[in-house]
Design a protein around this motif. Structure first.
Motif, PDB file in Angstrom:
ATOM      1  N   VAL A 299      50.799  31.925   9.398  1.00  0.00           N
ATOM      2  CA  VAL A 299      49.955  32.051   8.204  1.00  0.00           C
ATOM      3  C   VAL A 299      50.184  30.859   7.276  1.00  0.00           C
ATOM      4  N   HIS A 300      51.199  30.063   7.558  1.00  0.00           N
ATOM      5  CA  HIS A 300      51.474  28.981   6.619  1.00  0.00           C
ATOM      6  C   HIS A 300      50.461  27.843   6.754  1.00  0.00           C
ATOM      7  N   ALA A 301      50.415  27.017   5.739  1.00  0.00           N
ATOM      8  CA  ALA A 301      49.359  26.006   5.625  1.00  0.00           C
ATOM      9  C   ALA A 301      49.326  25.061   6.820  1.00  0.00           C
ATOM     10  N   LEU A 302      50.500  24.592   7.233  1.00  0.00           N
ATOM     11  CA  LEU A 302      50.509  23.625   8.333  1.00  0.00           C
ATOM     12  C   LEU A 302      49.935  24.251   9.603  1.00  0.00           C
ATOM     13  N   SER A 303      50.305  25.481   9.875  1.00  0.00           N
ATOM     14  CA  SER A 303      49.805  26.124  11.095  1.00  0.00           C
ATOM     15  C   SER A 303      48.286  26.269  11.045  1.00  0.00           C
ATOM     16  N   GLN A 304      47.791  26.580   9.860  1.00  0.00           N
ATOM     17  CA  GLN A 304      46.334  26.732   9.756  1.00  0.00           C
ATOM     18  C   GLN A 304      45.632  25.384   9.898  1.00  0.00           C
ATOM     19  N   GLU A 305      46.219  24.371   9.302  1.00  0.00           N
ATOM     20  CA  GLU A 305      45.597  23.042   9.405  1.00  0.00           C
ATOM     21  C   GLU A 305      45.668  22.515  10.847  1.00  0.00           C
ATOM     22  N   ALA A 306      46.800  22.764  11.508  1.00  0.00           N
ATOM     23  CA  ALA A 306      46.928  22.332  12.912  1.00  0.00           C
ATOM     24  C   ALA A 306      45.918  23.091  13.783  1.00  0.00           C
ATOM     25  N   THR A 307      45.776  24.395  13.510  1.00  0.00           N
ATOM     26  CA  THR A 307      44.803  25.196  14.270  1.00  0.00           C
ATOM     27  C   THR A 307      43.392  24.656  14.051  1.00  0.00           C
ATOM     28  N   ASP A 308      43.073  24.346  12.803  1.00  0.00           N
ATOM     29  CA  ASP A 308      41.733  23.807  12.515  1.00  0.00           C
ATOM     30  C   ASP A 308      41.498  22.505  13.269  1.00  0.00           C
ATOM     31  N   ALA A 309      42.511  21.626  13.274  1.00  0.00           N
ATOM     32  CA  ALA A 309      42.351  20.329  13.939  1.00  0.00           C
ATOM     33  C   ALA A 309      42.132  20.533  15.440  1.00  0.00           C
ATOM     34  N   PHE A 310      42.898  21.450  16.014  1.00  0.00           N
ATOM     35  CA  PHE A 310      42.784  21.748  17.448  1.00  0.00           C
ATOM     36  C   PHE A 310      41.400  22.333  17.759  1.00  0.00           C
ATOM     37  N   GLU A 311      40.965  23.275  16.949  1.00  0.00           N
ATOM     38  CA  GLU A 311      39.676  23.930  17.212  1.00  0.00           C
ATOM     39  C   GLU A 311      38.496  22.996  16.938  1.00  0.00           C
ATOM     40  N   GLN A 312      38.695  22.069  15.996  1.00  0.00           N
ATOM     41  CA  GLN A 312      37.620  21.079  15.769  1.00  0.00           C
ATOM     42  C   GLN A 312      37.434  20.196  16.998  1.00  0.00           C
ATOM     43  N   ALA A 313      38.547  19.920  17.686  1.00  0.00           N
ATOM     44  CA  ALA A 313      38.442  19.110  18.907  1.00  0.00           C
ATOM     45  C   ALA A 313      37.603  19.865  19.946  1.00  0.00           C
ATOM     46  N   ARG A 314      37.778  21.181  19.985  1.00  0.00           N
ATOM     47  CA  ARG A 314      36.974  21.982  20.925  1.00  0.00           C
ATOM     48  C   ARG A 314      35.491  21.853  20.577  1.00  0.00           C
ATOM     49  N   ASP A 315      35.186  21.915  19.269  1.00  0.00           N
ATOM     50  CA  ASP A 315      33.782  21.783  18.847  1.00  0.00           C
ATOM     51  C   ASP A 315      33.208  20.419  19.245  1.00  0.00           C
TER      52      ASP A 315
END
Ligand code: 7TS
Length: 408
Positions: free
Chosen positions: A59-75
């Protein structure tokens, strides 16, 4: 591409300005792996400097930002190959793992003795061996569409080998040993007419041709990031959603589950069902940056430039005494495979290396192609968007040195 644009592009690849054996590097081994632009290096560096955390679980900020970066690559991959849905993109280690995933998961749950898998004679080992393992496990049989002297599929052979027993056709979009661009849309149409699925190996295609998986109507499409100016250790499987939904997990572990008890485990939704364990997060981010880079340059511009390099190189090759081209189809992507009379390809590679010219020699993980031409190996120069006509000249200059050394 004019010289100024090309010089600017080359300046974005730090490695291209290094020397090898005291000579400027002439990198013509792009079919093995491409070099990486600053944008990709910086994206990975930025990820580790600013975002690094595990994904999909904090739930922490870094994990969310890393998840967003990873999922953006999928997009980005989804848009790049025009997939209909983001959950149709599965991150894998590369093309090889993506093919193994399909062979293992789809294959073992769908094949029976008597079923057939149809491949072509020009496949890379990555699109042969997983199917052989599958056939051993299930009792299904492999059939092979032969190639002709020019390195194209024998006309009519696919049609005559396709039957109601054919469950899947595996075909490379572009051959890594010959350069041949296969007519995949037509192959898919013919395969679908008998109810067979089609897996297209796009490892050699995505950096050179625009790919639209919906227009092609392929069932699976695989590629590796590292041949697309991105990092190693990451790649993608595209699969039609209905097929992926119907397939069992490939590997078990974290992220791919919904509920785990010792009595029973249920699986996560797509795409996570196929992404067990912590993935190569930085690699995915780098791949996303590579796709941005390629799209900024423009695939049409890249294809036109590489076609120019290939035709310039082919002209010189045809005039070069003792040189035989392996793979002479009119439809080719930037690969020049050849043998020189009286010189072993490995000797060509070694002498060229001394001149700073990097090419690949060997069987290119396509031994059936070598068998077809009764060769142990070829020398292969392969082009990328940053190569120049001067580098093609350097290749032939070095080849003349080889000829002098060996043939006097
Ligand atoms: N399919 C094709 C057509 C390839 O050319 C390659 C790699 C692969 C699959 C496997 O890709 P990987 O990233 O999973 O290893 N081809 C080559 C080559 O031609 N020289 O080195 C690797």
């Amino acid at each position: 591409m004019n010289e100024l644009v090309l010089a600017e592009l080359r300046a974005q690849f730090p490695i291209l300005s290094r020397q090898v054996h005291g000579k400027p590097l002439v990198y013509l081994d792009n079919a093995a792996t491409t070099q990486k632009p600053q944008a990709v290096l910086q994206a990975e560096c930025h990820y580790y400097e600013q975002l690094n955390a595990n994904i999909h679980r904090g739930v922490h900020a870094l994990s969310q930002e890393a998840t967003d970066a990873f999922e953006q690559a999928r997009d980005k991959i989804q848009r790049f190959i025009h997939a209909a849905h983001r959950e149709e993109i599965i991150f894998t280690r590369g093309a090889t793992e993506a093919i193994n995933l399909v062979a293992h998961s789809w294959g073992r749950s769908h094949l029976q003795p008597g079923d057939e898998i149809l491949l072509t004679e020009m496949e890379h080992h990555a699109n042969i061996v997983p199917w052989q393992l599958l056939c051993e496990a299930t009792g299904a049989q492999l059939k092979v569409v032969p190639i002709d002297a020019r390195g194209g599929l024998v006309a009519g052979a696919l049609q005559s080998l396709l039957t109601h027993k054919t469950k899947l056709v595996g075909v490379t979009h572009v051959s890594n040993a010959l350069g041949t661009i296969n007519p995949v849309a037509e192959i898919i149409r013919q395969a679908h007419a008998v109810g067979a699925l089609v897996l297209v190996d796009g490892a050699q295609a995505v950096a050179h041709l625009a790919v639209d998986v919906q227009a092609l109507d392929c069932d699976f499409y695989v590629f590796s990031s590292h041949k697309l100016y991105g990092p190693t250790g990451i790649g993608a499987l595209y699969g039609k959603r209905s097929l992926l939904q119907d397939m069992p997990p490939y590997q078990g572990g974290g992220d791919m589950i919904s509920q785990v008890t010792f009595a029973r485990t249920t699986y996560n939704q797509l795409p996570y069902k196929f992404e067990a364990g912590t993935p190569h997060i930085a690699g995915a981010v780098g791949l996303g940056a590579a796709i941005d880079f390629v799209q900024t340059v423009g695939l049409e511009r890249i294809a036109a430039h590489e076609e120019h390099l290939l035709s310039y190189a082919t002209e010189q090759a045809l005039q070069f005494e003792g040189l035989t081209l392996i793979g002479t189809m009119p439809e080719k992507a930037g690969i020049l495979s050849f043998v020189l009379k009286g010189v072993h390809p490995h000797d060509i590679g070694t002498i060229l290396d001394n001149e700073g010219v990097a090419i690949r020699t060997g069987h290119h993980c396509a031994m059936p192609v070598m068998d077809h031409y009764a060769l142990a190996a070829t020398a292969r120069a392969s082009f990328a968007l940053y190569n120049t006509l001067e580098e093609v000249d350097a290749l032939f200059h070095a080849l003349r040195r080889v000829q002098k050394l060996f043939l006097g």
